[in-house]
Design a protein around this motif. Structure first.
Motif, short mmCIF file in Angstrom:
data_model
loop_
_atom_site.label_atom_id
_atom_site.label_comp_id
_atom_site.label_asym_id
_atom_site.label_seq_id
_atom_site.Cartn_x
_atom_site.Cartn_y
_atom_site.Cartn_z
N ARG A 91 0.83 -1.21 0.00
CA ARG A 91 0.00 0.00 0.00
C ARG A 91 0.86 1.26 0.00
O ARG A 91 0.49 2.26 -0.63
N GLN A 92 1.99 1.23 0.67
CA GLN A 92 2.89 2.38 0.67
C GLN A 92 3.51 2.58 -0.72
O GLN A 92 3.69 3.71 -1.17
N GLN A 93 3.83 1.48 -1.39
CA GLN A 93 4.36 1.57 -2.75
C GLN A 93 3.32 2.13 -3.70
O GLN A 93 3.64 2.96 -4.57
N ALA A 94 2.07 1.69 -3.53
CA ALA A 94 0.98 2.21 -4.38
C ALA A 94 0.78 3.70 -4.13
O ALA A 94 0.56 4.47 -5.07
N LEU A 95 0.90 4.12 -2.87
CA LEU A 95 0.75 5.54 -2.53
C LEU A 95 1.86 6.37 -3.18
O LEU A 95 1.61 7.46 -3.70
N ALA A 96 3.09 5.84 -3.17
CA ALA A 96 4.23 6.57 -3.73
C ALA A 96 4.08 6.81 -5.23
O ALA A 96 4.63 7.76 -5.78
N ARG A 97 3.30 5.95 -5.91
CA ARG A 97 3.13 6.08 -7.36
C ARG A 97 2.03 7.07 -7.74
O ARG A 97 1.92 7.45 -8.91
N LYS A 98 1.22 7.48 -6.78
CA LYS A 98 0.10 8.37 -7.08
C LYS A 98 0.55 9.82 -7.19
O LYS A 98 1.49 10.25 -6.54
N ARG A 99 -0.14 10.55 -8.04
CA ARG A 99 0.18 11.96 -8.24
C ARG A 99 -0.33 12.78 -7.05
O ARG A 99 -1.44 12.60 -6.58
N ARG A 106 -5.39 10.30 -2.39
CA ARG A 106 -6.11 10.36 -1.12
C ARG A 106 -6.65 9.00 -0.73
O ARG A 106 -6.62 8.61 0.44
N ARG A 107 -7.17 8.26 -1.74
CA ARG A 107 -7.68 6.92 -1.46
C ARG A 107 -6.55 5.98 -1.04
O ARG A 107 -6.69 5.18 -0.13
N ALA A 108 -5.40 6.09 -1.73
CA ALA A 108 -4.25 5.25 -1.40
C ALA A 108 -3.72 5.57 -0.01
O ALA A 108 -3.33 4.67 0.74
N LYS A 109 -3.74 6.85 0.34
CA LYS A 109 -3.28 7.26 1.67
C LYS A 109 -4.20 6.70 2.75
O LYS A 109 -3.74 6.26 3.81
N ALA A 110 -5.50 6.70 2.47
CA ALA A 110 -6.47 6.16 3.43
C ALA A 110 -6.24 4.66 3.66
O ALA A 110 -6.39 4.16 4.77
#
Length: 218
Positions: A91-99, A106-110
């Motif tokens: 999930r942290q890796q997915a968050l890092a890829r988001k603009r 915001r969804r990835a951070k949640a």
């Protein structure tokens, strides 16, 4: 459904997962991972009278096992953070890829926050249930008076992470609360020399950190 009066909002419905006890002193509203929670601080009155001590145990908190009782009984270390670190890493890796600034970020951070909250709730549930079980079984419980903050600050990062994951401080807090409610006694013992001193004869026998058992020669 239960309701609570909040200034400027009036009566607000909330889910009461357990009945309130005592006199309500304060109400706290907090938000975690998109959800709102209402916390009630209550005065439960005088502590329960102390029961006669008929059963007792000592607890050695650790990392290999979460705790070992003086009887030799072991309580397994659940290692919640270790078990959930793969999900958190994804999930942290997915968050890092988001603009930055995007809805998807915001969804990835949640989702990252939810993973952290899940581990936090698991630790809290384990601490409460373990403390409740011990308080129901023993009238007096002794544990090491550990300086947990100093242990974390003076340990390598990997060991410090394991100490944090074990959440000894949370468990000791729950143990004291459950004991006070039930009229049981919890005693914090100075840990200096406790692992070197024989419980049978009292002699001091130096041991390395890897030695987990002791046999009295007397």
């Amino acid at each position: 459904s239960a309701r609570v009066y909040l200034p400027k909002l009036g009566l607000v419905k909330f889910h009461e997962y357990r009945p309130l006890k005592g006199k309500i002193l304060d109400v706290i509203i907090k938000r975690e991972v998109g959800k709102w929670f209402v916390l009630f601080q209550c005065d439960l009155g005088a502590s329960a009278p102390k029961v006669e001590v008929k059963t007792s145990t000592g607890i050695d908190l650790g990392l290999t096992s979460f705790a070992v009782l003086s009887s030799g009984e072991e309580i397994a270390n659940p290692r919640f953070a270790r078990r959930g670190e793969q999900l958190l890493a994804r999930r942290q890796q997915a968050l890092a890829r988001k603009r930055r600034g995007s809805k998807s970020r915001r969804r990835a951070k949640a989702l990252v926050q939810k993973a952290h909250l899940h581990v936090k709730n698991q630790r809290k549930d384990f601490a409460r249930k373990t403390a409740k079980d011990l308080v129901e079984r023993f009238d007096l419980i002794a544990h090491e008076d550990l300086q947990i903050r100093n242990m974390i600050e003076g340990s390598p990062s990997g060991l410090a992470k394991s100490i944090n994951d074990a959440a000894w401080g949370l468990f000791i807090h729950c143990l004291n609360c459950k004991a006070e409610e039930a009229g049981k006694t919890v005693v914090a013992v100075d840990p200096r020399g406790t692992t070197q001193r024989c419980s049978g004869c009292g002699a001091t026998v130096p041991k390395g950190l890897s030695e987990r058992t002791h046999t009295c020669d007397r």
